[in-house]
Design an enzyme around this catalytic site. Structure first.
Site, short mmCIF file in Angstrom:
data_model
loop_
_atom_site.label_atom_id
_atom_site.label_comp_id
_atom_site.label_asym_id
_atom_site.label_seq_id
_atom_site.Cartn_x
_atom_site.Cartn_y
_atom_site.Cartn_z
N HIS A 61 0.85 -1.20 0.00
CA HIS A 61 0.00 0.00 0.00
C HIS A 61 0.88 1.25 0.00
O HIS A 61 1.29 1.76 1.04
CB HIS A 61 -0.90 0.01 1.24
CG HIS A 61 -2.00 1.02 1.16
ND1 HIS A 61 -3.25 0.79 1.66
CD2 HIS A 61 -2.05 2.28 0.65
CE1 HIS A 61 -4.02 1.86 1.46
NE2 HIS A 61 -3.29 2.77 0.85
N HIS A 63 1.61 5.12 -2.11
CA HIS A 63 1.23 6.18 -3.05
C HIS A 63 2.53 6.86 -3.53
O HIS A 63 3.10 7.69 -2.81
CB HIS A 63 0.32 7.20 -2.38
CG HIS A 63 -0.96 6.61 -1.86
ND1 HIS A 63 -2.11 6.52 -2.61
CD2 HIS A 63 -1.26 6.07 -0.65
CE1 HIS A 63 -3.07 5.96 -1.89
NE2 HIS A 63 -2.58 5.68 -0.69
N ASN A 95 -4.89 6.32 -7.26
CA ASN A 95 -5.48 7.66 -7.16
C ASN A 95 -4.43 8.72 -7.49
O ASN A 95 -3.97 9.47 -6.64
CB ASN A 95 -6.10 7.89 -5.78
CG ASN A 95 -5.15 7.63 -4.64
OD1 ASN A 95 -4.30 6.75 -4.70
ND2 ASN A 95 -5.30 8.39 -3.56
N LYS A 146 -8.54 -1.12 -7.02
CA LYS A 146 -8.77 -0.39 -5.78
C LYS A 146 -10.11 0.33 -5.87
O LYS A 146 -10.39 1.04 -6.84
CB LYS A 146 -7.65 0.62 -5.54
CG LYS A 146 -7.82 1.51 -4.30
CD LYS A 146 -7.63 0.72 -3.00
CE LYS A 146 -7.78 1.61 -1.77
NZ LYS A 146 -6.63 2.50 -1.56
N HIS A 181 -10.93 0.82 0.27
CA HIS A 181 -10.84 1.90 1.26
C HIS A 181 -12.22 1.97 1.90
O HIS A 181 -13.20 2.41 1.27
CB HIS A 181 -10.48 3.23 0.60
CG HIS A 181 -10.42 4.38 1.58
ND1 HIS A 181 -9.24 5.00 1.93
CD2 HIS A 181 -11.38 4.99 2.31
CE1 HIS A 181 -9.49 5.95 2.81
NE2 HIS A 181 -10.79 5.97 3.06
N HIS A 237 -5.74 -0.60 5.29
CA HIS A 237 -5.54 0.18 6.53
C HIS A 237 -6.71 0.05 7.52
O HIS A 237 -7.33 1.05 7.91
CB HIS A 237 -5.26 1.65 6.22
CG HIS A 237 -6.08 2.28 5.14
ND1 HIS A 237 -7.45 2.17 5.06
CD2 HIS A 237 -5.71 3.04 4.08
CE1 HIS A 237 -7.89 2.83 4.02
NE2 HIS A 237 -6.84 3.38 3.40
N ASP A 310 0.99 2.42 3.92
CA ASP A 310 0.13 3.50 3.41
C ASP A 310 0.94 4.79 3.30
O ASP A 310 0.53 5.86 3.75
CB ASP A 310 -1.10 3.71 4.30
CG ASP A 310 -2.13 4.65 3.66
OD1 ASP A 310 -1.97 4.97 2.46
OD2 ASP A 310 -3.08 5.06 4.35
N HIS A 314 2.99 14.27 1.14
CA HIS A 314 2.39 15.55 0.73
C HIS A 314 3.43 16.65 0.90
O HIS A 314 4.43 16.49 1.62
CB HIS A 314 1.17 15.90 1.59
CG HIS A 314 0.05 14.92 1.47
ND1 HIS A 314 -0.74 14.81 0.36
CD2 HIS A 314 -0.42 13.98 2.35
CE1 HIS A 314 -1.65 13.87 0.53
NE2 HIS A 314 -1.47 13.34 1.73
N PRO A 329 -4.70 14.55 4.26
CA PRO A 329 -4.47 13.46 5.22
C PRO A 329 -3.40 12.49 4.74
O PRO A 329 -3.32 12.17 3.55
CB PRO A 329 -5.84 12.78 5.31
CG PRO A 329 -6.51 13.07 4.02
CD PRO A 329 -5.97 14.40 3.54
#
Length: 444
Positions: A61, A63, A95, A146, A181, A237, A310, A314, A329
């Site tokens: 997991h 990103h 995403n 997903k 999710h 998660h 996860d 950012h 988040p």
């Protein structure tokens, strides 16, 4: 026999026991695991001084951003962070900008990753608008689909049960998992509007919107869809103890469901939002101390299938917003996951063999990543060298990730990844990245 490289004086966890041995590497694979007297000659030898060798970590997991979100992270910085943290294979979430939801978008993303990555990268897809495209997406190599139940990301409306059932049936026919999710969109939207009208924009309001109730409601819904369709579902998660109790019941009923937990949900509680503010904001949010205890209990009982980071980087300015609703988040996790878990091994809360199961073997099984996740002759030489005795402090300013912040900043951990090997090559040595962009493989 003559090998490319031999690693001498290492400790290996085999069948739950620590044995002293050596490894011989030929090309990209492990050629021999044996006592040093039985190892082949090699052009290169490395004496590891009794350090522990573990299978390369598979983080299911992650990103990695890049493309339109390159300011947050890119494939190079993200995979450098992975290598630093002992992670040799990452599975990238869809995403993105643009959303990964077609063969063309997968191909474009993989082309970028192939040029930049120093560890192995596999991909998930969102559901396409035309479900007939799912077959081509799976044949291209996507490891699953997903589904964000909290908002529409991809071609299927998460509020449409009939559309979801069709999507799940198609995934079942293609023998790939649907990753969930788990937050209920209808509940989130109604609660958000209610609190927004009241002018609530603090952490307590965020916790009320992203509640345990929302997670459980969503999990119950997808478990029912799994039962109706025969699809394998994987709950991402999982944050609440009650959620795991329901997942355990579903497993006992023979429903094809697996789940993951994150280090931050295992080790932090919602009190961190008071202590650290928006840095600690993630989604699903940190829960109560009681939820933490129940996550550990279900991990010990074998209900939890894997641990995943996860990793959600950012820009720091996106964490420093006045209103909770404007805060991005998530936080980086690739460089902290394994040190945090090794610390739990040192504390006796987790066995080494259990950690290997949760972070290497089981992710490889669930997502069908062949010949990785195990230290076995013939497997790809993805492995990490660990000093279990080294104590050090997490310092996010030194992260390889572009996201230089962490709710674990300043924590003392015991256990450090000192070398990372990917496909038989050393890519990280004493936190220095020595691998080159493009050395990681695209796993299809």
């Amino acid at each position: 026999m003559f090998a490319d490289m031999v690693l001498e004086d290492v400790k290996i966890c085999l069948a739950g026991s620590i044995v002293r041995a050596g490894l011989a590497i030929e090309g990209e694979r492990i050629a021999r695991i044996a006592k040093e007297t039985n190892l082949p000659r090699a052009s290169k030898k490395i004496d590891l001084g009794g350090c522990l060798v573990l299978p390369g970590i598979i983080d299911a997991h992650v990103h990695l951003r890049d493309q339109g979100l390159e300011y947050k992270e890119d494939f190079f910085t993200g995979t450098c962070a992975a290598a630093s943290g002992g992670i040799t294979t990452v599975l990238d979430m869809p995403n993105n900008d643009p959303i990964t939801m077609s063969v063309d978008s997968l191909r474009r993303r993989a082309e970028i990753a192939a040029r930049k990555s120093i560890v192995n990268v596999a991909f998930y897809s969102a559901f396409p608008k035309n479900l007939e495209e799912m077959k081509d997406i799976v044949e291209w190599g996507a490891k699953g689909f997903k589904l964000f139940l909290s908002k529409q990301i991809g071609g299927v409306d998460p509020g449409d049960d009939e559309a979801l059932l069709r999507s799940f049936k198609r995934a079942a026919a293609l023998n790939v998992p649907v990753l969930i999710h788990a937050e209920d969109k209808e509940f989130l939207e109604s609660k958000f509007e209610e609190l927004k009208k009241k002018g609530c924009s603090d952490a307590a309001a965020f916790l009320e919107v992203h509640s345990v109730y929302s997670e459980i409601k969503a999990i119950k819904r997808v478990v029912k869809l799994s039962q109706m369709s025969g699809a394998q579902i994987h709950i991402c998660h999982t944050s609440a103890g009650q959620s795991l109790n329901f997942i355990a019941s579903a497993k006992r009923a023979g429903i094809n469901v697996t789940c993951e937990v994150t280090p931050h949900h295992l080790l932090l509680s919602s009190r961190e939002l008071e202590l650290q503010g928006h840095i600690a904001l993630t989604n699903p949010p940190l829960r109560s101390k009681r939820d933490q205890e129940l996550l550990w209990l279900n991990l010990d009982k074998g209900i939890v299938d894997i641990i995943a980071s996860d990793h959600a980087p950012h820009a720091l300015c996106e964490k420093r917003r006045d209103s909770i609703w404007e805060v991005a988040p998530g936080f980086p996790g690739l460089e902290t996951m394994i040190p945090l878990m090794l610390t739990q091994v040192n504390k006796g809360r987790l066995t080494l063999s259990k950690l290997i199961q949760l972070t290497s073997k089981r992710p490889a099984e669930i997502f069908k990543i062949e010949e990785r996740g195990s230290l076995e002759e013939g497997c790809f030489a993805d492995f990490i060298v660990v000093d279990m005795k080294e104590e050090w402090k997490i310092d996010s300013s030194r992260f390889h990730s572009k996201a230089k912040f962490s709710p674990f900043d300043g924590q003392t951990v015991k256990g450090r990844v000192v070398k990372t090997f990917v496909n038989g090559r050393l890519v990280m040595d004493s936190d220095e990245i020595v691998g080159k962009p493009g050395e990681g493989k695209i796993i299809r």
